[in-house]
Write an enzyme that holds these catalytic residues in place. Structure first.
Site, mmCIF file in Angstrom:
data_model
loop_
_atom_site.group_PDB
_atom_site.id
_atom_site.type_symbol
_atom_site.label_atom_id
_atom_site.label_comp_id
_atom_site.label_asym_id
_atom_site.label_seq_id
_atom_site.Cartn_x
_atom_site.Cartn_y
_atom_site.Cartn_z
ATOM 1 N N GLU A 166 48.848 86.324 76.216
ATOM 2 C CA GLU A 166 48.718 85.076 75.465
ATOM 3 C C GLU A 166 49.834 84.874 74.444
ATOM 4 O OE1 GLU A 166 44.700 85.010 74.038
ATOM 5 O OE2 GLU A 166 43.883 84.999 76.072
ATOM 6 N N LYS A 208 34.904 77.139 76.627
ATOM 7 C CA LYS A 208 35.873 77.295 77.715
ATOM 8 C C LYS A 208 35.384 76.457 78.889
ATOM 9 C CE LYS A 208 37.393 82.015 76.572
ATOM 10 N NZ LYS A 208 37.281 83.453 76.941
#
Length: 428
Positions: free
Chosen positions: A205, A335
């Site tokens: 990330e 999410k």
């Protein structure tokens, strides 16, 4: 009306080099939009199921040709002639067509791609930006960027157990200023690591992934980087964690920092961290099915810190309802690919908000250039977004979209800042 004429799909690559699904929706009025689906590294047991091919000869079994075929052969014909404005009708058709509780027949990756592409098409057809179309005329709150600047756990091959160490620039006056503070701290951390002879390689990330002796060492390095960048720890910038405890929970114990720990011992550890650092949020501090541990932890420290359920709730209104009734956690990680449709995602956020739970919009470790979650963060007014470090294009794309939205809103824009974390009192 914004009538769906055709639904297409293709196999593309995500940021980790794995296949994912991209869907295109064409309307009769000439509108054409697309949406790409993310994928997680640490996935909850209760998430909606991605459909993968399982053919070891292609992409190590991770191909998504079956999901693409599901869009082309089943979903597309079912949605032809449907009004894209009717998002809930579209999403219900997708759920019914799949017919399984976890979207495993057609695949959550196929279903989500269609759901999001339809929403984008409807927004474009009526001449609205996505955040305005989904959120209505009052959507104006820019979220605090929870920047994951140091990676451990499943996102990095190191000895650090905690998966994400995040900074939150709550003292900034605007989103653009918050992004600048975060980027400056990110570069400051790189120089701190270099000065100590530590690796500056990146995790999935975009955060640095040095091999450190302890999780506290990671927090100390970030604290040094914040001060070196010229900001006040605890006032300008605060800290947050994604522990991803399910990843190291085995045989009824948490295998953490070289020892086996109970839920009670983990709670004690978190209490010590809260005493030592300005932590505003801890995500997945315990395993996804350790309900009793979650309840005790929330009772012990829930008034002091945001406790976010990711694997615990998987953006599922039913799981969230159970958590609320048990008083487990006090915030929802959002999410879109955990639940698989836009409507169900919005339902989960609405449920959280109505019951006093905060929400944090989130990316996945396997991302694309798609920026839908940036718009959804503003549309829902959740006040928090985590979408990685201020590095790697698939992460920065979301921050850049939020910068554009802030500019579009002009004087109406409001940065969530410290109000996003009501349990935390910034230092003077």
């Amino acid at each position: 009306m914004a009538i769906i004429e055709q639904v297409g799909a293709r196999e593309i690559l995500d940021s980790r080099g794995n296949p994912t699904v991209e869907v295109e929706v064409a309307l009769e009025d000439g509108t054409l939009t697309r949406a790409a689906v993310p994928s997680g590294a640490s996935t909850g047991e209760h998430e909606a199921v991605e459909l993968r091919d399982g053919d070891a000869e292609r992409y190590g079994g991770k191909g998504v040709e079956k999901a693409v075929e599901a869009v082309l052969d089943e979903i597309g014909p079912e949605l032809a002639g449907v009004d894209a404005i009717e998002q809930r009708v579209v999403d219900q058709k997708l759920v019914d067509l799949d017919g399984t509780p976890d979207k495993s027949r057609l695949g959550a990756n196929a279903i989500l791609g269609v759901s999001l592409a339809v929403a984008k098409a409807a927004a474009e057809s009526v001449g609205l930006e996505l955040f305005r179309y989904v959120g209505g005329p009052n959507a104006h709150v820019l979220p605090v960027p929870m920047m994951n600047i140091l990676n451990g756990g499943a996102h990095a091959d190191t000895g650090v157990d905690v998966q994400e160490f995040m900074i939150a620039p709550i003292g900034a006056d605007s989103f653009s200023e918050a992004v600048r503070w975060g980027a400056e701290t990110y570069h400051s951390l790189k120089s701190v690591l270099k000065a100590k002879g530590l690796a500056t390689g990146l995790g999935d990330e975009g955060g640095f992934a040095p091999d450190l002796p302890s999780n506290r060492e990671a927090l100390d390095l970030i604290a040094s980087a914040i001060e070196k960048a010229g900001y006040k720890l605890g006032r300008d910038i605060v800290l947050a964690l994604d522990v991803a405890a399910t990843e190291f929970y085995r045989d009824g114990a948490y295998h953490f920092e070289g020892s086996k720990r109970s839920a009670e011992q983990m709670a004690g550890y978190y209490g010590e961290l809260l005493d030592a650092y300005p932590l505003v949020s801890i995500e997945d501090p315990l395993s996804e099915d350790d309900w009793d541990g979650w309840v005790r932890l929330t009772s012990e420290i829930g008034e002091r810190v945001q406790l976010v359920g990711d694997d615990l709730f998987v953006t599922n209104p039913e799981r969230l309802e159970e958590g609320i009734s048990r008083r487990a956690g006090n915030a929802l990680l959002v999410k879109v690919n955990q639940i698989g449709t836009l409507s169900e995602t919005l339902d989960a956020v609405h449920l959280a908000t109505s019951c006093g739970y905060k929400s944090m919009m989130s990316h996945r470790s396997g991302e694309t250039e798609d920026t839908t979650i940036a718009d959804l963060a503003v549309a829902t007014g959740c006040g928090q977004i985590k979408t990685g470090a201020p590095a790697r294009s698939e992460r920065v794309a979301k921050y850049n979209q939020l910068l554009r939205i802030e500019e579009t809103l002009g004087d109406a824009a409001r940065y969530a800042g410290e109000l996003a974390f009501p349990r935390f009192t910034p230092e003077a």
